[in-house]
Design a protein around this motif. Structure first.
Motif, PDB file in Angstrom:
ATOM      1  N   ALA A  11       0.822  -1.205   0.000  1.00  0.00           N
ATOM      2  CA  ALA A  11       0.000   0.000   0.000  1.00  0.00           C
ATOM      3  C   ALA A  11       0.859   1.260   0.000  1.00  0.00           C
ATOM      4  O   ALA A  11       0.364   2.338  -0.258  1.00  0.00           O
ATOM      5  N   ARG A  12       2.159   1.124   0.257  1.00  0.00           N
ATOM      6  CA  ARG A  12       2.993   2.330   0.299  1.00  0.00           C
ATOM      7  C   ARG A  12       3.445   2.795  -1.088  1.00  0.00           C
ATOM      8  O   ARG A  12       4.138   3.775  -1.206  1.00  0.00           O
ATOM      9  N   TRP A  13       3.073   2.084  -2.139  1.00  0.00           N
ATOM     10  CA  TRP A  13       3.433   2.474  -3.504  1.00  0.00           C
ATOM     11  C   TRP A  13       2.194   2.942  -4.247  1.00  0.00           C
ATOM     12  O   TRP A  13       1.130   2.348  -4.115  1.00  0.00           O
ATOM     13  N   GLY A  55       6.614   6.229  -3.955  1.00  0.00           N
ATOM     14  CA  GLY A  55       6.773   5.703  -2.607  1.00  0.00           C
ATOM     15  C   GLY A  55       7.573   6.677  -1.764  1.00  0.00           C
ATOM     16  O   GLY A  55       8.144   7.642  -2.273  1.00  0.00           O
ATOM     17  N   PRO A  56       7.638   6.438  -0.456  1.00  0.00           N
ATOM     18  CA  PRO A  56       8.376   7.332   0.428  1.00  0.00           C
ATOM     19  C   PRO A  56       9.877   7.211   0.208  1.00  0.00           C
ATOM     20  O   PRO A  56      10.379   6.145  -0.138  1.00  0.00           O
ATOM     21  N   GLY A  57      10.581   8.325   0.375  1.00  0.00           N
ATOM     22  CA  GLY A  57      12.027   8.283   0.221  1.00  0.00           C
ATOM     23  C   GLY A  57      12.653   9.647   0.343  1.00  0.00           C
ATOM     24  O   GLY A  57      12.064  10.589   0.876  1.00  0.00           O
ATOM     25  N   VAL A  96      10.336  12.818   1.031  1.00  0.00           N
ATOM     26  CA  VAL A  96       8.996  12.848   0.431  1.00  0.00           C
ATOM     27  C   VAL A  96       8.209  11.617   0.865  1.00  0.00           C
ATOM     28  O   VAL A  96       8.773  10.567   1.152  1.00  0.00           O
ATOM     29  N   SER A  97       6.898  11.774   0.902  1.00  0.00           N
ATOM     30  CA  SER A  97       5.980  10.674   1.203  1.00  0.00           C
ATOM     31  C   SER A  97       5.412  10.143  -0.094  1.00  0.00           C
ATOM     32  O   SER A  97       5.439  10.832  -1.120  1.00  0.00           O
ATOM     33  N   GLY A 135       2.161  -4.308  -7.951  1.00  0.00           N
ATOM     34  CA  GLY A 135       1.629  -5.666  -8.073  1.00  0.00           C
ATOM     35  C   GLY A 135       1.337  -6.054  -9.510  1.00  0.00           C
ATOM     36  O   GLY A 135       0.677  -7.052  -9.770  1.00  0.00           O
ATOM     37  N   HIS A 136       1.848  -5.286 -10.465  1.00  0.00           N
ATOM     38  CA  HIS A 136       1.712  -5.577 -11.895  1.00  0.00           C
ATOM     39  C   HIS A 136       3.115  -5.847 -12.429  1.00  0.00           C
ATOM     40  O   HIS A 136       4.070  -5.867 -11.693  1.00  0.00           O
ATOM     41  N   GLY A 137       3.232  -5.971 -13.717  1.00  0.00           N
ATOM     42  CA  GLY A 137       4.550  -6.117 -14.307  1.00  0.00           C
ATOM     43  C   GLY A 137       4.982  -7.564 -14.357  1.00  0.00           C
ATOM     44  O   GLY A 137       4.273  -8.469 -13.933  1.00  0.00           O
TER      45      GLY A 137
END
Length: 146
Positions: A11-13, A55-57, A96-97, A135-137
């Protein structure tokens, strides 16, 4: 053959553009690192569209590169996402969030027939499909190394 560890979707992406943008060109890495290929995904975009951190970083780079704006976000686990062409609204070292605006899409053509956002993902120096974050790719199998 060994299985390259894919990032864990969670959920964080989030998508780097609002909603669920159309993928106009998918991830197509070259068979060897020095060959040509497509090391990310191109998302349909409009000039001025807000680009968000997937995502956060921490911002690793935000500025021009080869006449295009580029933003790089460093994430936990050695992951790095890249976004271009982007007019950055962030600076190097800024935290950043997920979902936070990091810039806007520039009206720069050449990579895509129309305006697009090129979104990339790396683990250390290995390019991965950024859709794996959602969750794809496709997970690629790589030859094992001694």
């Amino acid at each position: 053959m060994s299985h390259e560890r894919a990032p864990e979707p969670s959920a964080r992406w989030e998508w780097p553009l609002t909603g669920r943008p159309q993928v106009i060109r998918g991830f197509a890495p070259p068979p060897q690192p020095w060959l040509s290929g497509h090391r990310g995904v191109d998302l349909a975009a409009t000039p001025g569209a807000e680009v968000r951190a997937a995502g956060p970083g921490i911002i690793g780079y935000a500025g021009p590169l080869a006449e295009r704006g580029v933003v790089t976000v460093l994430h936990a686990g050695g992951l790095r996402t890249t976004y271009l062409p982007v007019q950055p609204s962030v600076r190097r070292g800024q935290t950043v969030s997920e979902g936070e605006v990091i810039g806007v899409v520039q009206d720069v053509r050449g990579h895509c027939p129309a305006v697009c956002l090129h979104w990339g993902l790396l683990r250390e120096h290995l390019y991965l499909d950024p859709l794996l974050l959602l969750g794809h790719g496709q997970v690629r199998l790589l030859p094992s190394r001694p």
